[in-house]
Design a protein around this motif. Sequence first.
Motif, PDB file in Angstrom:
ATOM      1  N   LEU A  65       0.823  -1.214   0.000  1.00 52.00           N
ATOM      2  CA  LEU A  65       0.000   0.000   0.000  1.00 52.00           C
ATOM      3  C   LEU A  65       0.859   1.268   0.000  1.00 52.00           C
ATOM      4  O   LEU A  65       0.325   2.373  -0.033  1.00 52.00           O
ATOM      5  N   ASN A  66       2.191   1.124   0.067  1.00 50.27           N
ATOM      6  CA  ASN A  66       3.111   2.258   0.174  1.00 50.27           C
ATOM      7  C   ASN A  66       2.698   3.185   1.315  1.00 50.27           C
ATOM      8  O   ASN A  66       2.612   4.398   1.155  1.00 50.27           O
ATOM      9  N   HIS A  67       2.448   2.584   2.462  1.00 53.74           N
ATOM     10  CA  HIS A  67       1.916   3.334   3.585  1.00 53.74           C
ATOM     11  C   HIS A  67       2.816   3.155   4.810  1.00 53.74           C
ATOM     12  O   HIS A  67       3.369   2.090   5.032  1.00 53.74           O
ATOM     13  N   PHE A  68       2.923   4.230   5.588  1.00 55.89           N
ATOM     14  CA  PHE A  68       3.828   4.293   6.731  1.00 55.89           C
ATOM     15  C   PHE A  68       3.036   4.285   8.040  1.00 55.89           C
ATOM     16  O   PHE A  68       2.046   5.008   8.172  1.00 55.89           O
ATOM     17  N   TYR A  69       3.490   3.465   8.987  1.00 53.31           N
ATOM     18  CA  TYR A  69       2.864   3.407  10.304  1.00 53.31           C
ATOM     19  C   TYR A  69       3.942   3.574  11.361  1.00 53.31           C
ATOM     20  O   TYR A  69       5.007   2.965  11.253  1.00 53.31           O
ATOM     21  N   MET A  70       3.664   4.381  12.353  1.00 53.75           N
ATOM     22  CA  MET A  70       4.648   4.603  13.418  1.00 53.75           C
ATOM     23  C   MET A  70       3.946   4.720  14.766  1.00 53.75           C
ATOM     24  O   MET A  70       2.886   5.319  14.889  1.00 53.75           O
ATOM     25  N   ARG A  71       4.561   4.104  15.763  1.00 55.22           N
ATOM     26  CA  ARG A  71       4.080   4.254  17.155  1.00 55.22           C
ATOM     27  C   ARG A  71       5.290   4.514  18.037  1.00 55.22           C
ATOM     28  O   ARG A  71       6.248   3.746  18.025  1.00 55.22           O
ATOM     29  N   ALA A  72       5.252   5.645  18.745  1.00 56.90           N
ATOM     30  CA  ALA A  72       6.357   5.977  19.645  1.00 56.90           C
ATOM     31  C   ALA A  72       5.797   6.341  21.010  1.00 56.90           C
ATOM     32  O   ALA A  72       4.669   6.841  21.124  1.00 56.90           O
ATOM     33  N   GLU A  73       6.577   6.056  22.045  1.00 56.50           N
ATOM     34  CA  GLU A  73       6.227   6.550  23.371  1.00 56.50           C
ATOM     35  C   GLU A  73       7.158   7.705  23.681  1.00 56.50           C
ATOM     36  O   GLU A  73       8.384   7.551  23.614  1.00 56.50           O
ATOM     37  N   VAL A  74       6.573   8.865  23.977  1.00 49.52           N
ATOM     38  CA  VAL A  74       7.380  10.060  24.205  1.00 49.52           C
ATOM     39  C   VAL A  74       7.120  10.590  25.618  1.00 49.52           C
ATOM     40  O   VAL A  74       6.014  10.494  26.138  1.00 49.52           O
ATOM     41  N   GLU A  75       8.157  11.173  26.183  1.00 48.56           N
ATOM     42  CA  GLU A  75       8.104  11.584  27.588  1.00 48.56           C
ATOM     43  C   GLU A  75       8.561  13.036  27.697  1.00 48.56           C
ATOM     44  O   GLU A  75       9.493  13.454  27.016  1.00 48.56           O
ATOM     45  N   GLY A  76       7.896  13.790  28.547  1.00 48.71           N
ATOM     46  CA  GLY A  76       8.299  15.175  28.762  1.00 48.71           C
ATOM     47  C   GLY A  76       7.076  16.047  28.971  1.00 48.71           C
ATOM     48  O   GLY A  76       5.946  15.562  29.069  1.00 48.71           O
ATOM     49  N   GLU A  77       7.299  17.367  29.028  1.00 53.27           N
ATOM     50  CA  GLU A  77       6.205  18.326  29.138  1.00 53.27           C
ATOM     51  C   GLU A  77       5.598  18.499  27.759  1.00 53.27           C
ATOM     52  O   GLU A  77       6.161  19.185  26.906  1.00 53.27           O
ATOM     53  N   ILE A  78       4.456  17.902  27.514  1.00 54.02           N
ATOM     54  CA  ILE A  78       3.937  17.865  26.149  1.00 54.02           C
ATOM     55  C   ILE A  78       2.801  18.868  25.946  1.00 54.02           C
ATOM     56  O   ILE A  78       1.801  18.835  26.657  1.00 54.02           O
ATOM     57  N   GLN A  79       2.975  19.757  24.962  1.00 56.54           N
ATOM     58  CA  GLN A  79       1.878  20.634  24.555  1.00 56.54           C
ATOM     59  C   GLN A  79       1.189  19.927  23.388  1.00 56.54           C
ATOM     60  O   GLN A  79       1.586  20.074  22.224  1.00 56.54           O
ATOM     61  N   VAL A  80       0.165  19.168  23.705  1.00 53.76           N
ATOM     62  CA  VAL A  80      -0.396  18.243  22.725  1.00 53.76           C
ATOM     63  C   VAL A  80      -0.830  18.952  21.437  1.00 53.76           C
ATOM     64  O   VAL A  80      -0.474  18.535  20.322  1.00 53.76           O
ATOM     65  N   GLU A  81      -1.566  20.044  21.567  1.00 54.08           N
ATOM     66  CA  GLU A  81      -2.092  20.699  20.363  1.00 54.08           C
ATOM     67  C   GLU A  81      -0.976  21.283  19.514  1.00 54.08           C
ATOM     68  O   GLU A  81      -0.990  21.185  18.287  1.00 54.08           O
ATOM     69  N   GLN A  82      -0.003  21.877  20.183  1.00 47.76           N
ATOM     70  CA  GLN A  82       1.117  22.502  19.486  1.00 47.76           C
ATOM     71  C   GLN A  82       1.927  21.460  18.706  1.00 47.76           C
ATOM     72  O   GLN A  82       2.214  21.617  17.521  1.00 47.76           O
ATOM     73  N   VAL A  83       2.277  20.368  19.395  1.00 45.03           N
ATOM     74  CA  VAL A  83       3.074  19.322  18.748  1.00 45.03           C
ATOM     75  C   VAL A  83       2.308  18.722  17.575  1.00 45.03           C
ATOM     76  O   VAL A  83       2.839  18.541  16.476  1.00 45.03           O
ATOM     77  N   THR A  84       1.028  18.451  17.805  1.00 48.40           N
ATOM     78  CA  THR A  84       0.213  17.857  16.745  1.00 48.40           C
ATOM     79  C   THR A  84       0.148  18.798  15.538  1.00 48.40           C
ATOM     80  O   THR A  84       0.306  18.364  14.380  1.00 48.40           O
ATOM     81  N   ALA A  85      -0.063  20.067  15.794  1.00 47.30           N
ATOM     82  CA  ALA A  85      -0.162  21.036  14.703  1.00 47.30           C
ATOM     83  C   ALA A  85       1.132  21.096  13.901  1.00 47.30           C
ATOM     84  O   ALA A  85       1.122  21.118  12.658  1.00 47.30           O
ATOM     85  N   GLU A  86       2.256  21.088  14.591  1.00 46.15           N
ATOM     86  CA  GLU A  86       3.543  21.160  13.884  1.00 46.15           C
ATOM     87  C   GLU A  86       3.795  19.888  13.073  1.00 46.15           C
ATOM     88  O   GLU A  86       4.384  19.937  12.002  1.00 46.15           O
ATOM     89  N   LEU A  87       3.353  18.748  13.618  1.00 46.19           N
ATOM     90  CA  LEU A  87       3.514  17.497  12.868  1.00 46.19           C
ATOM     91  C   LEU A  87       2.659  17.521  11.597  1.00 46.19           C
ATOM     92  O   LEU A  87       3.113  17.117  10.526  1.00 46.19           O
ATOM     93  N   TYR A  88       1.433  18.057  11.711  1.00 41.99           N
ATOM     94  CA  TYR A  88       0.577  18.136  10.518  1.00 41.99           C
ATOM     95  C   TYR A  88       1.253  18.954   9.426  1.00 41.99           C
ATOM     96  O   TYR A  88       1.173  18.644   8.249  1.00 41.99           O
ATOM     97  N   MET A  89       1.956  19.997   9.836  1.00 41.94           N
ATOM     98  CA  MET A  89       2.579  20.874   8.846  1.00 41.94           C
ATOM     99  C   MET A  89       3.677  20.187   8.051  1.00 41.94           C
ATOM    100  O   MET A  89       3.906  20.516   6.897  1.00 41.94           O
ATOM    101  N   VAL A  90       4.404  19.234   8.699  1.00 43.96           N
ATOM    102  CA  VAL A  90       5.539  18.623   7.986  1.00 43.96           C
ATOM    103  C   VAL A  90       5.197  17.275   7.352  1.00 43.96           C
ATOM    104  O   VAL A  90       6.020  16.718   6.628  1.00 43.96           O
TER     105      VAL A  90
END
Lengths: 276, 276, 276, 276
Positions: free
Chosen positions: A41-66
């Motif tokens: 399907l030429n499709h990418f799947y990723m699952r990571a566990e991340v730790e720290g002070e997370i600004q969920v909306e900010q991080v998600t928004a920046e990921l959408y941009m890239v």
Amino acid sequence: MIYTLRIDCPDRKGLIYDITRVVFKHNLNIISNDEFVDNTLNHFYMRAEVEGEIQVEQVTAELYMVLPAGVIIQLLPQQKKNIVILVTKEHHCLGDLLLRYEFNDLQANILAVIGNYDVLEPLVTRFGIPFHYVTHEGKTREAHDAEMMQIVQSYQPDYIVLAKYMRVLNPAFVSRFPRQIINIHHSFLPAFIGANPYKQAYERGVKIIGATAHFVSNELDEGPIIAQNVIQVNHSHSARDMAQSGRDVEKIVLAQALKLVFADKVFVSGNKTIIF
Amino acid sequence: MIYTLRIDCPDRKGLIYDITRVVFKHNLNIISNDEFVDNTLNHFYMRAEVEGEIQVEQVTAELYMVLPAGVIIQLLPQQKKNIVILVTKEHHCLGDLLLRYEFNDLQANILAVIGNYDVLEPLVTRFGIPFHYVTHEGKTREAHDAEMMQIVQSYQPDYIVLAKYMRVLNPAFVSRFPRQIINIHHSFLPAFIGANPYKQAYERGVKIIGATAHFVSNELDEGPIIAQNVIQVNHSHSARDMAQSGRDVEKIVLAQALKLVFADKVFVSGNKTIIF
Amino acid sequence: MIYTLRIDCPDRKGLIYDITRVVFKHNLNIISNDEFVDNTLNHFYMRAEVEGEIQVEQVTAELYMVLPAGVIIQLLPQQKKNIVILVTKEHHCLGDLLLRYEFNDLQANILAVIGNYDVLEPLVTRFGIPFHYVTHEGKTREAHDAEMMQIVQSYQPDYIVLAKYMRVLNPAFVSRFPRQIINIHHSFLPAFIGANPYKQAYERGVKIIGATAHFVSNELDEGPIIAQNVIQVNHSHSARDMAQSGRDVEKIVLAQALKLVFADKVFVSGNKTIIF
Amino acid sequence: MIYTLRIDCPDRKGLIYDITRVVFKHNLNIISNDEFVDNTLNHFYMRAEVEGEIQVEQVTAELYMVLPAGVIIQLLPQQKKNIVILVTKEHHCLGDLLLRYEFNDLQANILAVIGNYDVLEPLVTRFGIPFHYVTHEGKTREAHDAEMMQIVQSYQPDYIVLAKYMRVLNPAFVSRFPRQIINIHHSFLPAFIGANPYKQAYERGVKIIGATAHFVSNELDEGPIIAQNVIQVNHSHSARDMAQSGRDVEKIVLAQALKLVFADKVFVSGNKTIIF
């Protein structure tokens, strides 16, 4: 605080670099990480566990941009899921889940149990969980499913678990909860798809019987498989003995599948699952 | 000297008493004994190992006199079976059997190997065993099978082992060797009956693949199952990886089934096997 | 009425003939039969299911007359066993047994549960079963065991099930209930015999963990094994994850072993079991 | 061209970002990727498959510059490994490897087989592979091992496979080939560590027997485990039957382990393995 980051998008070069750049910029630590590319399907799947002070909306928004168009990004706190369980008359899968819940061994809160028979009501209420009895008698499938759906929706569950719910849900119900309904099938799919699989298995003289936990979908036969397991049987087993052995496999396979799903480790890719 | 006594007859009261009376009269010692009654068919199966000075014809005749009409009695010396192996192009099951034979780990003599391709000839001759190349090209199925049958019959084997022989044998061939032909099927029957089961398994996204060894019969789908086993797979396995994992299961399951058959431990009851 | 006939005696020629002659004389039908001779001990074991109008004392007396000195003969009605369960704090094996009992899936009546902690009392009483809390604090092992034994004896159970009872019973207790105490051990015996086996397994980096159900005896390490099973683990499992996976194996293995024992299918031969 | 990138270093924030930046800069595509952090050692392990025009030395050098001191970086072409096999008298593991090699099912070239007996020489030469007979008789262990080592070194193998080589290698030999020697142990480690494990298993009356493939090391008991598997046995199995069943598990487990090692999927972390 630990979050699970799940990304599901078309594959292209540099994806992991783009993702980890955002993660690094926000000073988050990746404590585990799995990726898989489904080449068909030429499709990418990723699952990571991340730790720290997370600004969920900010991080998600920046990921959408890239990331490429069509990406699905989830940044989920590691916490218990909320579930509703549907049953008919058989106790073994339900009982196993109630015990795990009671002793904090199920990564979920059981909000309610709904049955089209009331035989399991005493067991459920003994665990302090609401039981709704919704008989299907004298109702069309659509009317019955609509009644079930209304109760289910009132609880806003993350997942609906069919713990030996022995009726087929109509397409409207299934469409309402995409990839949220998990069923335990009393056979090693795709063998013995029809009714009374243990009788079929007995008559065929098989030496192994199995069980399959899967997502319920409308499009495809039985839906994407999450977990399967088997148990040896022999000529001295009656169809009834096989059913009894089968119950042990069923409850273990369902519990295995739910553990994976509730840990956000399962992706659906077409009619298959990718499990990290 | 140890003999295996096998009895297969309609059930009635006192069978074991009648049988053991004859055995005791002849001063034989029973060193192991298994019985099973298939209630659905009201049929009795018994396998015993007896030790002593055995007059085979005398004992057999006396047993016939005390047992019900339709009884099948076998009083077999414990010795190696004679077999002929049929192959196509795949080496893994054949190679495993050749090695077991060479090192005295197969309770059988491999009299010959017959292939519809010649790719495995060098392997077979290296073990000092005759290889017959009988191409199917340009022949009808009946003509090809008749040619195979003639060679097989010339060896008078006890059993014919289909070690990944990838053609369907015609009914005349199968009828000629009732309960003497053993096949290894590359799936967990009854799942994936058709061609290319590993591709089917891959596309269905199963989490377990299996193999099935069975007797070949004309009457019924695939014939009575002797042994089955499975192996776990996951989303990272391609169809090719699944086939590779499958080969390991196939060779082990075939070897397990042959060990049981060659020890005279397998009875066929309708479309099932009873295995002591 | 169906009875189970169990015979355990030194081997000699003609045993089965002698036994079946008595059975036939009493006009009983043998509906299943298994025999095994342990050659290292020259000992004979037999289990048959017989049907008909059975005069238990008469048949037993006649069998004693024809069988060798030292024979043990049991002619048991096929009915539920009576059991008492001992626990500490872990719920998984107990919960599984309570559910099976409640839904008639355990061939036994649970007469009572005794715990050296009281944490499982609410679960047990919810199923309408008496719970006895007998703390070990401030008591010698002998005093505590004596207190437990008194309660156990008041119920006159057929079997005592240690469902994760985490204390060693003293020899007096064990001797009082020979071959009647069944324990579930949280490892694949004989690996990881000592305390905290999942921590040991984690530190050793094993790829499989297991569980063992066995009779408790004073003479030998851990006693005769009844059932064992395993589950795959990998490097991503913490010792805690291994323990969680282990709990599922433990409860299944214990249930398998109890099913065999309660059906009178298990013989003890030295430090081994023979299971029909 | 596809390369496998393996990185093994102390953990710190941003590692994946730093690594993928180098990979991206060189315009390489990551087609699969796995990471794991061993929290007890605070150590990071990564295995990725990368595709593109790879300047191995350049990429490696740049990775060294951005990664912590003590890092081990491997950037390996996906190609067959070169191996030497050591044997004693048993054929089953060796035979299985020879067949896989012959039919291109082993991701390795078998350069030579060395035996301390010559019984397997005819089998090996039949496959066109050199066999060296190095008897241990009349030699000290050190002298014998030195002789073996000289032959092994002359082939410059990537790995040395002990396919039932029944002698303990001295520390000098083991130290010479760190993490390059793979052994198949005829038991489910850590059970039955000593000699004649099948006899031990028989006498203990176990219901399951197993096999373990592991790296050979001097420091620790038996070395890091790569793969384990088991098979069910019962009271009717003699020690000899158990050994026969054990041989099938041994050859499958060894083949599984070698497949993982030859695909560069195995990391050693203390006395454990991490397997992607």
